[in-house]
Design a protein around this motif. Structure first.
Motif, PDB file in Angstrom:
ATOM      1  N   GLN A 102       0.881  -1.167   0.000  1.00 49.37           N
ATOM      2  CA  GLN A 102       0.000   0.000   0.000  1.00 49.37           C
ATOM      3  C   GLN A 102       0.918   1.215   0.000  1.00 49.37           C
ATOM      4  OE1 GLN A 102      -1.398   1.133   3.837  1.00 49.37           O
ATOM      5  NE2 GLN A 102      -3.207   2.192   3.069  1.00 49.37           N
ATOM      6  N   GLU A 106      -2.886   5.665  -0.737  1.00 52.87           N
ATOM      7  CA  GLU A 106      -3.663   4.694  -1.509  1.00 52.87           C
ATOM      8  C   GLU A 106      -4.358   3.750  -0.521  1.00 52.87           C
ATOM      9  OE1 GLU A 106      -2.325   1.411  -4.956  1.00 52.87           O
ATOM     10  OE2 GLU A 106      -1.295   1.494  -3.029  1.00 52.87           O
ATOM     11  N   SER A 107      -5.375   3.037  -1.008  1.00 54.73           N
ATOM     12  CA  SER A 107      -6.040   2.085  -0.112  1.00 54.73           C
ATOM     13  C   SER A 107      -5.239   0.789  -0.042  1.00 54.73           C
ATOM     14  CB  SER A 107      -7.462   1.809  -0.594  1.00 54.73           C
ATOM     15  OG  SER A 107      -7.429   1.003  -1.753  1.00 54.73           O
ATOM     16  N   LEU A 108      -5.473   0.061   1.029  1.00 55.63           N
ATOM     17  CA  LEU A 108      -4.807  -1.229   1.215  1.00 55.63           C
ATOM     18  C   LEU A 108      -5.232  -2.202   0.107  1.00 55.63           C
ATOM     19  CD1 LEU A 108      -2.898  -2.253   3.444  1.00 55.63           C
ATOM     20  CD2 LEU A 108      -4.901  -2.954   4.751  1.00 55.63           C
ATOM     21  N   ILE A 109      -6.522  -2.177  -0.190  1.00 57.16           N
ATOM     22  CA  ILE A 109      -7.048  -3.080  -1.215  1.00 57.16           C
ATOM     23  C   ILE A 109      -6.540  -2.682  -2.600  1.00 57.16           C
ATOM     24  CG2 ILE A 109      -9.209  -3.799  -2.359  1.00 57.16           C
ATOM     25  CD1 ILE A 109     -10.470  -3.693   0.510  1.00 57.16           C
ATOM     26  N   GLY A 110      -6.367  -1.384  -2.809  1.00 53.73           N
ATOM     27  CA  GLY A 110      -5.804  -0.913  -4.089  1.00 53.73           C
ATOM     28  C   GLY A 110      -4.412  -1.479  -4.321  1.00 53.73           C
ATOM     29  N   ASP A 135       0.144   3.160   5.462  1.00 51.59           N
ATOM     30  CA  ASP A 135      -0.703   4.275   5.861  1.00 51.59           C
ATOM     31  C   ASP A 135      -1.778   3.724   6.801  1.00 51.59           C
ATOM     32  OD1 ASP A 135      -1.644   6.829   5.849  1.00 51.59           O
ATOM     33  OD2 ASP A 135      -1.962   6.962   3.687  1.00 51.59           O
ATOM     34  N   ASN A 137      -4.706   4.148   8.913  1.00 50.54           N
ATOM     35  CA  ASN A 137      -5.782   5.106   9.186  1.00 50.54           C
ATOM     36  C   ASN A 137      -7.086   4.323   9.324  1.00 50.54           C
ATOM     37  OD1 ASN A 137      -6.872   4.649   6.526  1.00 50.54           O
ATOM     38  ND2 ASN A 137      -5.245   5.982   5.739  1.00 50.54           N
ATOM     39  N   SER A 139      -9.656   3.886   7.527  1.00 50.88           N
ATOM     40  CA  SER A 139     -10.135   3.040   6.427  1.00 50.88           C
ATOM     41  C   SER A 139      -9.196   1.870   6.157  1.00 50.88           C
ATOM     42  CB  SER A 139     -10.426   3.885   5.173  1.00 50.88           C
ATOM     43  OG  SER A 139      -9.257   4.123   4.456  1.00 50.88           O
ATOM     44  N   SER A 140      -7.876   2.072   6.283  1.00 50.40           N
ATOM     45  CA  SER A 140      -7.013   0.907   6.050  1.00 50.40           C
ATOM     46  C   SER A 140      -7.166  -0.134   7.163  1.00 50.40           C
ATOM     47  CB  SER A 140      -5.553   1.293   5.809  1.00 50.40           C
ATOM     48  OG  SER A 140      -5.044   2.128   6.793  1.00 50.40           O
ATOM     49  N   LYS A 142      -9.986  -0.841   8.589  1.00 49.54           N
ATOM     50  CA  LYS A 142     -11.196  -1.596   8.206  1.00 49.54           C
ATOM     51  C   LYS A 142     -10.888  -2.549   7.049  1.00 49.54           C
ATOM     52  CE  LYS A 142     -14.878   1.546   9.635  1.00 49.54           C
ATOM     53  NZ  LYS A 142     -14.949   2.982   9.298  1.00 49.54           N
ATOM     54  N   GLU A 143     -10.047  -2.078   6.130  1.00 50.21           N
ATOM     55  CA  GLU A 143      -9.706  -2.928   4.978  1.00 50.21           C
ATOM     56  C   GLU A 143      -8.947  -4.191   5.400  1.00 50.21           C
ATOM     57  OE1 GLU A 143      -8.862  -0.427   1.055  1.00 50.21           O
ATOM     58  OE2 GLU A 143      -7.771   0.352   2.789  1.00 50.21           O
TER      59      GLU A 143
END
Ligand SMILES: [Zn+2]
Length: 467
Positions: A102, A106-110, A135, A137, A139-140, A142-143
């Motif tokens: 990541q 950027e998102s973890l899933i990205g 990163d 945060n 949202s990551s 939760k990902e």
């Protein structure tokens, strides 16, 4: 299609005995004592019989730490998923677990999607992924839960590389806390990167720019400190912890202390820390750059401690941290400034052979060779017994190893896409002879017989190695 492996000595993490192995399509379906009536009866129906007399028959190696085509410092590691997994096959490794990165913002899933796309349709053997969290945060975090559901059950954080991958203690704790809830395993690059940055800056200010200073600016005590801190954070978060590429005595002592207390703490080491040393980084001219990796190679006395750690199970896994950069043009980016030398060494092809030298030298027993290179990584990362075992129902990932063959490691004959070997000229006893990946012969009679795209993504369960 039925394949019979006949006459060989099956070596598992527990034992070694004469056992014949029956394979149907992609799976092992039965085992029987070599020469028994049952085993003999299998010959008639077998489409292919592999004679393994005088050979070891072992579960395919699992390299739980690789970096294929990984961007680093303006370049990228020189093995692609295609060349790197082919080299893995040559070396008796039938599963790799690579790191999907990541990038910040950027998102973890990205990041996972990017790495999945790089590997899809290209691998010679099976592969899986850990996720690197750069990163931390809301949202990551939760990902992480989403990725666990998708079979990515381990997440790596860095206490080194400020400004790139570095995570603060707060961020590390938050990720550990999340892992305690979703069952994931936190993997840690344990080095105090903040202090190291200060040491590096003062070395450069004094004009100390040769490759050896990469090692001298990253003292083992700062790996020990970081390991200890990571263990304390994990203890408070009640999360299991796996320290990657452990290179030195102080870090090993921290792991051993935690394990003695019963904490779920694990560590891997790599062949380079067992066979190479700081002296290699100090080779004349710029040659030392070939040996620049992080953590750095250590003074030679650490090697005995690491071998002992493998015997006492304070070190559970041997992985490579395979991250090759060509000497020409890539390592050379750091001429005149060691901080510009891309960090990493080639090794995915050499791991099984090198660790077998530990058996030859009496450092580890034969079964321990299989345990630290295949069975433990399978259990640690939720792949067992699909991988890491030769048992009915397991994937037919099997290596037939000739323990008496002799060979010499050389860049002239290896299959990794890199122009040097750290082990150039090293004599090796033992050699991979035949490799099956899910029942398909990928190495046979001294040739590669696999194909890009045979290897599949393997989703993983939660760690099966926790206490
Ligand atoms: Zn790594």
């Amino acid at each position: 299609m039925r394949t019979l492996i006949r006459g060989g000595t099956v070596v598992s993490a527990e034992s070694a005995s004469l056992i014949d192995v029956l394979i149907e399509d992609e799976l092992v379906v039965a085992l029987a004592a070599g020469g028994s009536e049952l085993a003999e009866s299998w010959q008639a129906g077998a489409g292919r019989v592999i004679d393994a007399a005088g050979r070891y028959v072992i579960p395919g190696g699992i390299d739980a730490h690789t970096h294929m085509e990984m961007p680093f410092g303006g370049t990228r590691s020189s093995d692609t998923f295609e060349t790197g997994t082919r080299a893995a096959a040559w070396g008796g490794t039938t599963t790799i677990i690579d790191f999907a990165i990541q990038t910040k913002g950027e998102s973890l899933i990205g990041g996972m999607d990017t790495w999945q796309a790089k590997a899809a349709g290209r691998c010679a053997v099976d592969y899986s992924f850990h996720a690197i969290i750069s990163d931390v945060n809301e949202s990551s975090l939760k990902e992480m839960d989403v990725l666990v559901e998708q079979g990515v059950t381990s997440f790596k954080l860095f206490m080194a590389y400020p400004g790139v991958f570095y995570a603060t203690d707060k961020e590390i704790f938050q990720a550990m806390d999340r892992a305690a809830g979703n069952g994931a395993l936190i993997m840690m690059h344990a080095e105090n990167g903040i202090a190291i940055d200060a040491i590096v800056a003062s070395a450069l200010a004094k004009g100390e720019t040769d490759p050896i200073f990469h090692g001298l600016t990253r003292p083992a005590e700062l790996e020990g400190e970081a390991a200890h801190r990571a263990i304390a954070l994990a203890q408070v978060a009640k999360a299991p912890l796996y320290i990657v590429h452990l290179s030195s005595e102080p870090a090993l002592a921290a792991v051993a202390e935690a394990r003695d207390r019963g904490q779920n703490t694990f560590a891997e080491t790599c062949p380079q820390y067992l066979f190479l040393s700081e002296e290699d980084m100090g080779r004349p001219g710029f040659e030392g750059a070939k040996f620049v990796c992080t953590p750095p190679l250590r003074p030679r006395h650490h090697q005995a401690a690491l071998w002992r750690g493998l015997r006492t199970d304070d070190l559970s896994v041997v992985a490579t941290d395979h991250c090759p950069f060509c000497f020409t043009e890539q390592k050379e980016l750091g001429i005149g400034d060691f901080t510009k030398i891309p960090n990493g060494l080639p090794g995915v092809e050499n791991r099984m052979d090198l660790m077998y030298q530990g058996v030859v030298a009496g450092e580890i027993p034969l079964s321990r060779w299989v345990e630290v290179t295949s069975t433990n990584p399978a259990k640690m990362f939720g792949l067992y017994p699909q991988k890491g075992a030769i048992a009915p129902g397991s994937d037919a990932d099997i290596v037939i190893y000739d323990p008496l063959a002799v060979q010499t490691i050389s860049a002239a004959t290896h299959h990794m896409a890199v122009d040097y070997s750290c082990y150039e000229g090293m004599p090796i006893t033992g050699r991979v002879e035949t490799v099956l990946s899910r029942g398909r012969q990928v190495i046979a009679d001294g040739a590669y017989t696999g194909e890009a795209g045979h290897g599949r993504f393997v989703p993983r369960r939660l760690s099966q190695h926790l206490r």
